[in-house]
Design an enzyme around this catalytic site. Structure first.
Site, PDB file in Angstrom:
ATOM      1  N   TRP A 100     -61.880 -64.763  40.840  1.00 24.82           N
ATOM      2  CA  TRP A 100     -60.504 -64.648  40.338  1.00 24.82           C
ATOM      3  C   TRP A 100     -59.932 -63.276  40.640  1.00 24.82           C
ATOM      4  O   TRP A 100     -58.750 -63.152  40.975  1.00 24.82           O
ATOM      5  CB  TRP A 100     -60.436 -64.982  38.845  1.00 24.82           C
ATOM      6  CG  TRP A 100     -60.871 -66.383  38.563  1.00 24.82           C
ATOM      7  CD1 TRP A 100     -61.947 -66.772  37.817  1.00 24.82           C
ATOM      8  CD2 TRP A 100     -60.282 -67.602  39.048  1.00 24.82           C
ATOM      9  NE1 TRP A 100     -62.048 -68.142  37.813  1.00 24.82           N
ATOM     10  CE2 TRP A 100     -61.038 -68.675  38.549  1.00 24.82           C
ATOM     11  CE3 TRP A 100     -59.170 -67.883  39.858  1.00 24.82           C
ATOM     12  CZ2 TRP A 100     -60.740 -70.019  38.832  1.00 24.82           C
ATOM     13  CZ3 TRP A 100     -58.867 -69.223  40.142  1.00 24.82           C
ATOM     14  CH2 TRP A 100     -59.647 -70.257  39.622  1.00 24.82           C
ATOM     15  N   ASP A 167     -56.408 -60.049  33.335  1.00 19.22           N
ATOM     16  CA  ASP A 167     -56.506 -61.507  33.363  1.00 19.22           C
ATOM     17  C   ASP A 167     -57.531 -61.899  32.304  1.00 19.22           C
ATOM     18  O   ASP A 167     -58.732 -61.682  32.476  1.00 19.22           O
ATOM     19  CB  ASP A 167     -56.952 -61.955  34.765  1.00 19.22           C
ATOM     20  CG  ASP A 167     -57.182 -63.460  34.853  1.00 19.22           C
ATOM     21  OD1 ASP A 167     -57.031 -64.167  33.841  1.00 19.22           O
ATOM     22  OD2 ASP A 167     -57.526 -63.932  35.967  1.00 19.22           O
ATOM     23  N   LYS A 191     -58.289 -72.677  29.210  1.00 18.61           N
ATOM     24  CA  LYS A 191     -59.648 -72.250  28.904  1.00 18.61           C
ATOM     25  C   LYS A 191     -59.864 -72.120  27.396  1.00 18.61           C
ATOM     26  O   LYS A 191     -60.894 -72.520  26.902  1.00 18.61           O
ATOM     27  CB  LYS A 191     -59.979 -70.932  29.594  1.00 18.61           C
ATOM     28  CG  LYS A 191     -59.731 -70.928  31.105  1.00 18.61           C
ATOM     29  CD  LYS A 191     -60.867 -71.534  31.897  1.00 18.61           C
ATOM     30  CE  LYS A 191     -60.500 -71.861  33.343  1.00 18.61           C
ATOM     31  NZ  LYS A 191     -59.936 -70.790  34.129  1.00 18.61           N
TER      32      LYS A 191
END
Ligand code: PLP
Length: 354
Positions: A100, A167, A191
């Protein structure tokens, strides 16, 4: 049979949230209309998104501190570019701790100079870099607090003199932090917060408006703030379910209460991984994630037995990501301790069979 859901994302949500969400699709709060067939400008939906925005700030302890909470679309992946669009004038620093982070770096490079301040790529991202030295001439520093795929997590964050962007897609609302250390936090809902389809952006207003480029409206955080997160039609269902999940968390006692449970779950699985010779952890001990535990089986002949026992016990979603292999047990907020107990019992049963 309800399964034990260890999915990495989209992931398990609280059962009571599911029931309320399902009911609201049929009829929202006795108004004779479904949640998903009313105007997003109706007083009912405006109240929902305003509640979602204020709950996000409240849970993070960021009320009245100059922050705004937005519920946007395009997922965390769109924030990879929006962050740079809105903040990158000359040079940004990124800590590269996984897939990511790499994707965020790739998008930012479209907008200016990007340097990797630290990286764990050479060891397939099995740890978090330490003793990070952050240059003071950066427009911002970006990091990924929890590396969903590799199972590593920042336990502390570098002190920096530049804006800090994070993030937090896979560990938002899972542990207590001084969130005021961060100037911009973003997290895809799927998530730890809700269904896929919305992304939470929490941004300190005074870091915006400093780049010289023109920013298209949909990418411009200031436009979304001016329009109260309603510049275009918000993702009404994901926002509603996220609001319910945040309310569930608040009623439970907030982040402090869920952190205690998350630590219990993590301790349970990691002590089994450490003590049981059939299994070995993938991430370095001091950096392991409380959300995603990655591990291998040390004896290939036991793979079939373990997989079969998991299947029979209703354990779902523990296959590791293709870039790491092995197993990954994701233990997000809504996963009960009992589910981890069932998995750990199977692990020790496999050891007895070895
Ligand atoms: C899942 C995930 C993403 C991607 O989120 P999308 O909403 O699919 O764009 C980004 N960062 C992290 C840390 C993730 O776990």
């Amino acid at each position: 049979m309800k399964k034990h859901n260890f999915s990495a994302g989209p992931c398990i949500l609280p059962q009571e949230v599911m029931l309320k969400a399902a009911a609201a699709v049929q009829e929202l709060d006795g108004i004779g209309l479904s949640l998903i067939e009313i105007s997003h400008r109706s007083k009912e939906f405006v109240a929902i998104i305003e509640k979602a925005r204020s709950l996000a700030l409240e849970l993070l302890g960021l009320e009245n501190k100059g922050y705004q909470a937005l519920f946007l679309q395009g997922g965390a992946s769109t924030q990879f570019l929006n962050v740079a669009y809105n903040l990158l004038e000359n040079k940004a620093g990124y800590i590269n701790t996984g897939t990511w982070s790499l994707k965020a770096i790739k998008e930012a490079r479209l907008f200016g100079e990007v340097i990797e301040v630290a990286s764990s790529q050479e060891q397939n991202f099995n740890h978090i870099p330490k003793n990070i030295v952050v240059p003071s001439d950066l427009d911002y520093l970006h990091l990924t607090s929890n590396n969903t795929i590799y199972g590593t997590q920042f336990k502390s964050f570098p002190d920096v003199a530049v804006p800090l962007v994070c993030d937090m897609s896979s560990d938002i609302f899972s542990r207590q932090l001084d969130f005021s250390k961060f100037d911009l936090i973003y997290a895809g809902a799927q998530k730890n917060m809700g269904p896929a389809g919305t992304v939470l952006v929490v941004v300190k207003e005074d870091i915006l408006g400093k780049v010289s480029r023109k920013i298209p409206s949909m990418c411009n955080y200031q436009v979304h703030i001016e329009k109260d997160s309603m510049f275009n039609t918000p993702a009404v269902f994901p926002v509603y379910v996220s609001m319910l999940t945040m309310q569930w968390l608040k009623d439970l006692g907030g982040i402090a209460a869920i952190e205690e449970l998350n630590e219990k779950k993590a301790n349970l699985i990691y002590s089994e991984i450490d003590l049981n010779p059939v299994f070995s952890g993938i991430a370095k001990k001091e950096d392991r994630s409380n959300m995603n535990a990655t591990f291998n089986i040390t004896d290939d002949t036991l793979v079939e037995t373990f997989d079969k026992m998991c299947l029979e016990a209703g354990i779902s979603g523990i296959k590791g990501h293709r870039s790491v292999g092995g197993y990954r047990a994701s233990m997000y907020n809504a996963l009960p301790l009992e589910s981890v107990g069932v998995l750990v019992d199977i692990m020790s049963e496999v050891e007895r069979k070895a």
